[in-house]
Design an enzyme around this catalytic site. Structure first.
Site, short mmCIF file in Angstrom:
data_model
loop_
_atom_site.label_atom_id
_atom_site.label_comp_id
_atom_site.label_asym_id
_atom_site.label_seq_id
_atom_site.Cartn_x
_atom_site.Cartn_y
_atom_site.Cartn_z
CG ASP A 103 -2.28 0.38 1.04
OD1 ASP A 103 -2.49 1.52 0.58
OD2 ASP A 103 -3.19 -0.43 1.31
CG ASP A 211 -4.34 5.78 1.09
OD1 ASP A 211 -5.26 4.99 1.31
OD2 ASP A 211 -4.19 6.85 1.73
CD GLU A 268 -8.90 4.91 -1.31
OE1 GLU A 268 -9.76 4.57 -0.49
OE2 GLU A 268 -7.94 5.65 -1.01
CG HIS A 345 -8.61 -1.47 4.33
ND1 HIS A 345 -8.44 -1.44 2.95
CD2 HIS A 345 -8.22 -0.26 4.77
CE1 HIS A 345 -7.96 -0.27 2.60
NE2 HIS A 345 -7.81 0.47 3.69
CG ASP A 346 -11.05 1.98 3.63
OD1 ASP A 346 -10.54 1.86 4.76
OD2 ASP A 346 -10.47 2.52 2.68
C1 NOJ Z 1 -7.94 5.26 2.27
C2 NOJ Z 1 -7.61 4.05 3.08
O1 NOJ Z 1 -8.09 2.92 2.41
C3 NOJ Z 1 -8.22 4.25 4.43
O2 NOJ Z 1 -8.20 3.10 5.22
C4 NOJ Z 1 -7.52 5.41 5.10
O3 NOJ Z 1 -8.18 5.73 6.30
C5 NOJ Z 1 -7.50 6.65 4.21
N1 NOJ Z 1 -7.25 6.38 2.82
C6 NOJ Z 1 -6.44 7.61 4.67
O4 NOJ Z 1 -5.18 7.12 4.33
#
Ligand code: NOJ
Length: 598
Positions: A103, A211, A268, A345-346
């Site tokens: 990541d 990210d 992302e 994970h989000d």
């Molecule tokens: C996206 C990530 O997937 C998330 O888990 C994170 O909190 C934010 N970006 C900040 O880095």
């Protein structure tokens, strides 16, 4: 072959398995997952049909945002292991014919990173300009105000933090402890590339999940965001600060380095609903990113003023289908590429969010989603636990005190501040939203063996006679019902079905990975019926029929015009969630069928 060679790439056909280090496997019994734990499960991962693993941040970090706040790119968070453990993981992954992505978190660092400590030390520090510092604004009555009205991504507060010592604000689009780097400074960019990218590329990693890839270039005047929530001074501002004017220049620089190593990238890409805008990132000609995570699907049903300002299942099937269709449309007739994913994970668990997690339905619902995903175009991503059909932790057995994520806690705090700590109705509504959508659900330790202590999260340590601590997050209350061990040898399990679907996807890659998607019944509230067509004038096509309800349904064979064929076709059933029981025109609850259209 119906797809020309230059369009086929190994990474387009690959299956990527995402690992959350804290929650995957604890090898030493300290209750926290670790790198040797990941290495110990590589054979399991390979056995699913996975080509690439993606490891969420394992770098040194104070863990305010679970490692997305990095204090040193060139070291590993000690409870997870060491750089040597990572080198061993890279080597063992390659030894099994798989590749590994890390990541890349470079929009911000931790406030504990040496760069930020230096930056905040004084206004004339050589690194002052490595972060985004601005003077205060003042209201007519002399009150100090942040430079603009942007809200941070966590909770309801400002995206600016006042620094007493140097009397300026710094920008943090996420937590206060995650200051944004200043990408306008070329020296900063070079340091980022060397420390965050080259350090790990030199150690053999094969690519990065990047990210928040569209936030590095901010609009130069940092303008206010439009007011959508009049109850607060701070407004959601993603549409203002994402996709700024120098984004493509920065990504071009990164791409030049990544290309030297042959590394792949997936970015992302939040706050970018416009397909043409997405294409600027992933068109092969643009040489920016290989692919992105679009947010169309995971944003279905979220609240307008705040992600959690919603109620469970606040959408209808046509909304979900339209979102799937939007992501799929990116690849139709273009040289761009995208991804297939429902979880990470989000996100909460997909069975709970998009299908049905009641005990009598959840296995079938998980298979239905697996079948759907395996038939969509793009690179396939699977999140740990998705392959066994994990669901959200139920409200009754997993109280709100068990939630640990900064996103959940900030929201819950905001609700308390706004409505009062005794407002049971509002707090219960907030808990409902968290039970449905919180990131915590994906972060609960992986249940390897429901019969072992803590769902088998630290099984190897226990077997080795080590003392085993309670996991950092409470175990899944359904670990005894949904675990890896009981599914491994069960041919009817969700796990067995995923394996089967991933093989099926590879066998029919021309259509399933590379083909064009068309929704045949966008308005149908119960069924999702789509066709996969060859990109060039081939003969094959496939019809996919999915019942998203808990009742039986019938469907009519689409007309030749709808199917894009000349005469009444013959449909040959080639895959089903209910093998041996499927009938054309009928669907059991949560049944999915795939037909070859001849
Ligand atoms: C996206 C990530 O997937 C998330 O888990 C994170 O909190 C934010 N970006 C900040 O880095």
């Amino acid at each position: 072959m119906t797809v020309t060679d230059h369009e086929r790439q190994w990474w387009k056909q690959a299956v990527v398995y995402q690992i959350y280090p804290a929650s995957f496997c604890d090898s030493n019994g300290d209750g926290i997952g670790d790198i040797p734990g990941i290495t110990s499960k590589l054979d399991y991962i390979a056995s699913l049909g996975v080509d690439v693993i993606w490891i969420c941040p394992m770098y040194d970090s104070p863990q305010v945002d679970m490692g997305y706040d990095i204090s040193n790119y060139e070291d590993v968070y000690r409870p997870y292991g060491t750089v040597q453990d990572m080198e061993a993981l890279i080597q063992e992954t390659h030894a099994r014919g798989m590749r590994i992505m890390l990541d890349l978190v470079i929009n911000h660092t931790s406030d504990q990173h040496a760069w930020f400590k230096e930056s905040r030390a004084s206004k004339d520090s050589p690194k002052r300009d490595w972060y985004i510092w601005r003077p205060a604004k003042y209201s007519p009555d002399g009150k100090r105000l942040p430079p603009n009205n942007w809200r941070s991504n966590f909770g309801g507060g400002s995206a600016w933090e006042w620094d007493e010592q140097t009397q300026e604000y710094y920008l943090h689009l996420f937590a206060t402890e995650q200051p944004d780097l200043n990408w306008e400074n070329p020296e900063t960019r070079r340091a980022i590339y060397a420390s965050a990218m080259e350090f790990w590329l030199d150690r053999g990693v094969d690519g990065f999940r990047i990210d928040t890839v569209n936030m590095y270039s901010k609009p130069p005047t940092l303008p206010d965001a439009p007011v959508v929530d009049p109850k607060t001074p701070y407004q959601p501002a993603g549409m203002v600060y994402c996709n700024g004017p120098r984004m493509h220049e920065f990504l071009g620089e990164m791409n030049a380095i990544l290309t030297e190593y042959g590394a792949i990238t997936v970015g992302e890409l939040p706050w970018t609903p416009d397909t043409q805008r997405v294409l600027q990132y992933v068109s092969a000609k643009a040489k920016q990113l290989n692919m992105v995570f679009q947010f169309d699907v995971v944003d279905v049903g979220i609240g307008k003023t705040h992600k959690f300002a919603t109620t469970p299942k606040n959408f209808a099937l046509p909304d979900f289908k339209a979102a799937v269709g939007l992501t799929q449309a990116l690849m139709r007739g273009s040289d761009g590429w995208s991804t297939v994913f429902l979880e990470n994970h989000d996100q909460a668990r997909s069975v709970s969010r998009f299908a049905d997690d009641r005990p009598e339905h959840r296995v079938r619902a998980a298979k239905l989603l697996a079948l759907m995903e395996a038939c969509l175009s793009g690179t396939q991503y699977i999140y740990q636990g998705q392959e066994i059909g994990l669901v959200n932790a139920p409200k009754e057995s997993y109280p709100v005190e068990n939630y640990l994520d900064i996103d959940s806690l900030s929201f819950y705090k905001m609700v308390k501040e706004r409505y009062g700590v005794d407002n049971k109705a509002e707090l219960d509504k907030a808990f409902d939203a968290l039970q449905y959508m919180a990131r915590d659900h994906a972060r609960i330790p992986m249940p390897w063996n429901g019969k072992a202590k803590y769902g088998g999260f630290s099984e190897a340590a226990e077997e080795a006679g080590k003392e085993v601590k309670e996991p950092w997050m409470k175990p899944h209350p359904l670990a005894a019902q949904i675990d890896v061990a009981s599914q491994l040898d069960d041919p009817d399990s969700v796990l067995a079905f995923w394996r089967k679907m991933l093989r099926f996807r590879q066998q029919h890659a021309d259509l399933l990975v590379y083909g064009d998607f068309r929704d045949l019944r966008p308005q149908d509230k119960d069924l999702f019926i789509f066709i996969k067509e060859p990109r060039h004038h081939g003969v094959d096509r496939m019809l996919v029929v999915l019942n998203f309800t808990s009742e039986e349904r019938t469907w009519e064979t689409p007309s030749p015009e709808e199917l894009g064929v000349l005469k009444a076709p013959e449909l040959v059933l080639i895959m089903s969630t209910h093998p041996g029981k499927s009938r054309e025109g009928q669907l059991a609850a949560f049944e999915g069928q795939v037909y070859l259209v001849i």
